[in-house]
Write a protein that holds these residues in place. Structure first.
Motif, PDB file in Angstrom:
ATOM      1  N   PRO A  97       7.011 -13.926  -3.657  1.00 53.67           N
ATOM      2  CA  PRO A  97       5.547 -13.971  -3.649  1.00 53.67           C
ATOM      3  C   PRO A  97       4.998 -14.569  -2.355  1.00 53.67           C
ATOM      4  N   ASN A  98       5.825 -15.300  -1.624  1.00 51.75           N
ATOM      5  CA  ASN A  98       5.394 -15.860  -0.346  1.00 51.75           C
ATOM      6  C   ASN A  98       5.491 -14.859   0.794  1.00 51.75           C
ATOM      7  N   THR A  99       5.981 -13.660   0.510  1.00 52.78           N
ATOM      8  CA  THR A  99       6.190 -12.658   1.550  1.00 52.78           C
ATOM      9  C   THR A  99       4.950 -11.788   1.699  1.00 52.78           C
ATOM     10  N   ALA A 100       4.395 -11.798   2.903  1.00 54.63           N
ATOM     11  CA  ALA A 100       3.249 -10.933   3.192  1.00 54.63           C
ATOM     12  C   ALA A 100       3.767  -9.632   3.787  1.00 54.63           C
ATOM     13  N   VAL A 101       3.155  -8.517   3.402  1.00 51.03           N
ATOM     14  CA  VAL A 101       3.691  -7.206   3.767  1.00 51.03           C
ATOM     15  C   VAL A 101       2.633  -6.375   4.491  1.00 51.03           C
ATOM     16  N   VAL A 102       3.045  -5.774   5.612  1.00 45.44           N
ATOM     17  CA  VAL A 102       2.182  -4.868   6.369  1.00 45.44           C
ATOM     18  C   VAL A 102       2.918  -3.551   6.555  1.00 45.44           C
ATOM     19  N   VAL A 103       2.256  -2.438   6.249  1.00 45.52           N
ATOM     20  CA  VAL A 103       2.880  -1.119   6.341  1.00 45.52           C
ATOM     21  C   VAL A 103       2.326  -0.382   7.550  1.00 45.52           C
ATOM     22  N   CYS A 104       3.221   0.233   8.349  1.00 44.85           N
ATOM     23  CA  CYS A 104       2.818   1.036   9.497  1.00 44.85           C
ATOM     24  C   CYS A 104       3.295   2.476   9.302  1.00 44.85           C
ATOM     25  N   THR A 105       2.424   3.449   9.616  1.00 43.06           N
ATOM     26  CA  THR A 105       2.803   4.847   9.476  1.00 43.06           C
ATOM     27  C   THR A 105       2.382   5.629  10.708  1.00 43.06           C
ATOM     28  N   ALA A 106       3.214   6.570  11.133  1.00 42.37           N
ATOM     29  CA  ALA A 106       2.951   7.333  12.351  1.00 42.37           C
ATOM     30  C   ALA A 106       1.989   8.493  12.113  1.00 42.37           C
ATOM     31  N   GLU A 107       1.903   9.001  10.880  1.00 45.23           N
ATOM     32  CA  GLU A 107       1.121  10.203  10.632  1.00 45.23           C
ATOM     33  C   GLU A 107      -0.025   9.959   9.680  1.00 45.23           C
ATOM     34  N   GLY A 108      -0.507   8.746   9.612  1.00 46.63           N
ATOM     35  CA  GLY A 108      -1.653   8.466   8.763  1.00 46.63           C
ATOM     36  C   GLY A 108      -1.382   8.696   7.297  1.00 46.63           C
ATOM     37  N   GLY A 109      -0.181   8.353   6.843  1.00 46.72           N
ATOM     38  CA  GLY A 109       0.164   8.541   5.438  1.00 46.72           C
ATOM     39  C   GLY A 109      -0.563   7.539   4.559  1.00 46.72           C
ATOM     40  N   VAL A 110      -1.854   7.773   4.380  1.00 42.76           N
ATOM     41  CA  VAL A 110      -2.688   6.806   3.677  1.00 42.76           C
ATOM     42  C   VAL A 110      -2.239   6.611   2.239  1.00 42.76           C
ATOM     43  N   GLN A 111      -1.878   7.709   1.570  1.00 46.65           N
ATOM     44  CA  GLN A 111      -1.484   7.590   0.173  1.00 46.65           C
ATOM     45  C   GLN A 111      -0.264   6.688   0.012  1.00 46.65           C
ATOM     46  N   GLY A 112       0.721   6.868   0.907  1.00 44.49           N
ATOM     47  CA  GLY A 112       1.902   6.018   0.837  1.00 44.49           C
ATOM     48  C   GLY A 112       1.570   4.568   1.141  1.00 44.49           C
ATOM     49  N   ALA A 113       0.641   4.367   2.085  1.00 45.09           N
ATOM     50  CA  ALA A 113       0.250   3.005   2.428  1.00 45.09           C
ATOM     51  C   ALA A 113      -0.473   2.344   1.273  1.00 45.09           C
ATOM     52  N   VAL A 114      -1.355   3.089   0.616  1.00 49.98           N
ATOM     53  CA  VAL A 114      -2.090   2.549  -0.531  1.00 49.98           C
ATOM     54  C   VAL A 114      -1.119   2.169  -1.640  1.00 49.98           C
ATOM     55  N   GLU A 115      -0.114   3.014  -1.865  1.00 53.21           N
ATOM     56  CA  GLU A 115       0.879   2.710  -2.892  1.00 53.21           C
ATOM     57  C   GLU A 115       1.658   1.452  -2.544  1.00 53.21           C
ATOM     58  N   ALA A 116       1.996   1.304  -1.241  1.00 59.43           N
ATOM     59  CA  ALA A 116       2.730   0.115  -0.816  1.00 59.43           C
ATOM     60  C   ALA A 116       1.896  -1.139  -1.023  1.00 59.43           C
ATOM     61  N   ILE A 117       0.615  -1.062  -0.716  1.00 61.63           N
ATOM     62  CA  ILE A 117      -0.273  -2.211  -0.920  1.00 61.63           C
ATOM     63  C   ILE A 117      -0.380  -2.524  -2.403  1.00 61.63           C
ATOM     64  N   HIS A 118      -0.447  -1.500  -3.232  1.00 64.85           N
ATOM     65  CA  HIS A 118      -0.492  -1.710  -4.677  1.00 64.85           C
ATOM     66  C   HIS A 118       0.757  -2.440  -5.162  1.00 64.85           C
ATOM     67  N   ASN A 119       1.874  -2.203  -4.478  1.00 63.36           N
ATOM     68  CA  ASN A 119       3.138  -2.834  -4.872  1.00 63.36           C
ATOM     69  C   ASN A 119       3.394  -4.165  -4.170  1.00 63.36           C
ATOM     70  N   GLY A 120       2.399  -4.663  -3.433  1.00 67.91           N
ATOM     71  CA  GLY A 120       2.539  -5.998  -2.859  1.00 67.91           C
ATOM     72  C   GLY A 120       2.355  -6.115  -1.370  1.00 67.91           C
ATOM     73  N   ALA A 121       2.180  -4.990  -0.656  1.00 66.18           N
ATOM     74  CA  ALA A 121       1.919  -5.074   0.778  1.00 66.18           C
ATOM     75  C   ALA A 121       0.533  -5.657   1.010  1.00 66.18           C
TER      76      ALA A 121
END
Length: 346
Positions: A97-121
């Motif tokens: 829970p102390n781990t902060a998460v940032v997702v980077c994508t080369a092709e604007g994969g917004v859906q994947g990024a949103v899912e990652a944030i939903h899972n804790g990013a």
């Protein structure tokens, strides 16, 4: 179809919230999960320039084993890997829970990024990302984790807002002492010595602590109030200093302590004398070394807090009765305030 790259940047070490410094990543342990060797080396080199301790791997399985054994401060994770998806590590809840998460994508994969944030990013960015901005990105993500820990604590604490105090003629001398402390704080800058407030129950020790915080150079930072007598003996160390996963039976995840959560601000320890002598020794070490070690951990973590301690009894008498540590009393007494009892205020 071109390969889409995702990175997750995860950290458990607090960095300065007020601004990025050259040492924002200094001493932080970083896991890099990326199957393309050149890119993995480039990212690792960029982080090592900031004195981070980097471990780089190329498969999800390797990363999963490392996460289970080591409390990484950061992790950079590609999604599409030879043996699976890097984001499965998020979906499986493997990060602390102390781990902060940032997702980077080369092709604007917004859906994947949103899912990652939903899972804790915590955030996502579009590549290419300048490695020089990584400290700022990580800092922003970690700040959100610190805010969450503070919110958890404040839900169980009285409102710690700034408040107006009417000093009146009876407290004019006491007001002058407070102003001298604030003036000294402004000269000292960031490394502020502790303040000890003594006074009978009901004299306003908490109000004075809040006044000192909100009128001092750390007013922009958090004020964390701890009612020490309310901390169960078995949980007091974990609450103050945090714990790592597996530190005790119910420690299923790592947890940030209040010394870390108060970074950049003030930690008010009300009725500090109620803590055990052993825990008092750890508080003293944190004040002197400006470092703490989580329960069950083997790594020291830098902390940047101003300690204000309060007691409803004379701590000198407590020392004489072997109920308070003499060395801690000495360390706290540089700025000592004794609030006059209500009966003496006219």
């Amino acid at each position: 179809m071109a390969k889409r790259y995702f990175f997750v940047v995860a950290l458990a070490k607090l960095t300065d919230i007020g601004g990025v410094t050259e040492t924002a990543l200094k001493g932080a342990s970083v896991l890099v999960l990326e199957d393309e060797l050149l890119l993995r080396r480039q990212v690792a080199a960029a982080l090592e320039q900031h004195e981070a301790d980097v471990t780089a791997v190329g498969t999800v399985d390797e990363a999963r084993r490392l996460i289970a054994d080591l409390p990484f401060d950061f992790a950079l994770i590609d999604v599409n890997l030879p043996d699976g998806l890097g984001t499965d590590l998020l979906r499986e809840g493997l990060f602390s829970p102390n781990t902060a998460v940032v997702v980077c994508t080369a092709e604007g994969g917004v859906q994947g990024a949103v899912e990652a944030i939903h899972n804790g990013a915590q955030d996502y960015l579009q590549k290419p990302v300048d490695p020089n901005v990584l400290p700022m990105i990580l800092q922003r993500a970690k700040a959100s984790r610190q805010t969450a820990r503070l919110a958890e604590h404040e839900r169980r604490q009285p409102d710690a807002t700034g408040e107006q105090i009417f000093f009146g003629e009876a407290l004019s001398g006491f007001r002058l002492q407070l102003e001298k402390i604030i003036a000294a704080d402004e000269r000292l800058g960031t490394r502020l010595p502790p303040v000890l407030i003594e006074g009978e129950t009901g004299t306003g020790k908490t109000s004075i602590a809040r006044w000192l915080h909100h009128n001092g150079p750390r007013a922009a930072g958090p004020l964390v109030e701890v009612n020490c007598p309310a901390l169960p003996e078995s949980l007091a160390e974990s609450e103050l200093f945090g714990h790592e996963r597996g530190a005790f039976t119910d420690a299923k995840t790592a947890r940030m302590g209040l010394f870390e959560a108060a970074k950049g601000g003030t930690l008010f320890l009300d009725e500090l004398a109620s803590l055990s002598l052993g825990l008092q020794a750890k508080v003293l070490k944190a004040i002197e070394d400006r470092r703490i070690r989580r329960l069950g951990g083997n790594r020291e973590i830098e902390v940047d807090v101003r300690i204000i301690a309060a007691s409803n009894r004379d701590l000198g008498q407590a020392v004489a009765a072997d109920e308070f540590r003499d060395d801690l009393h000495h360390r706290l007494s540089l700025f000592r305030l004794v609030i006059p009892p209500l009966r003496d205020r006219g």
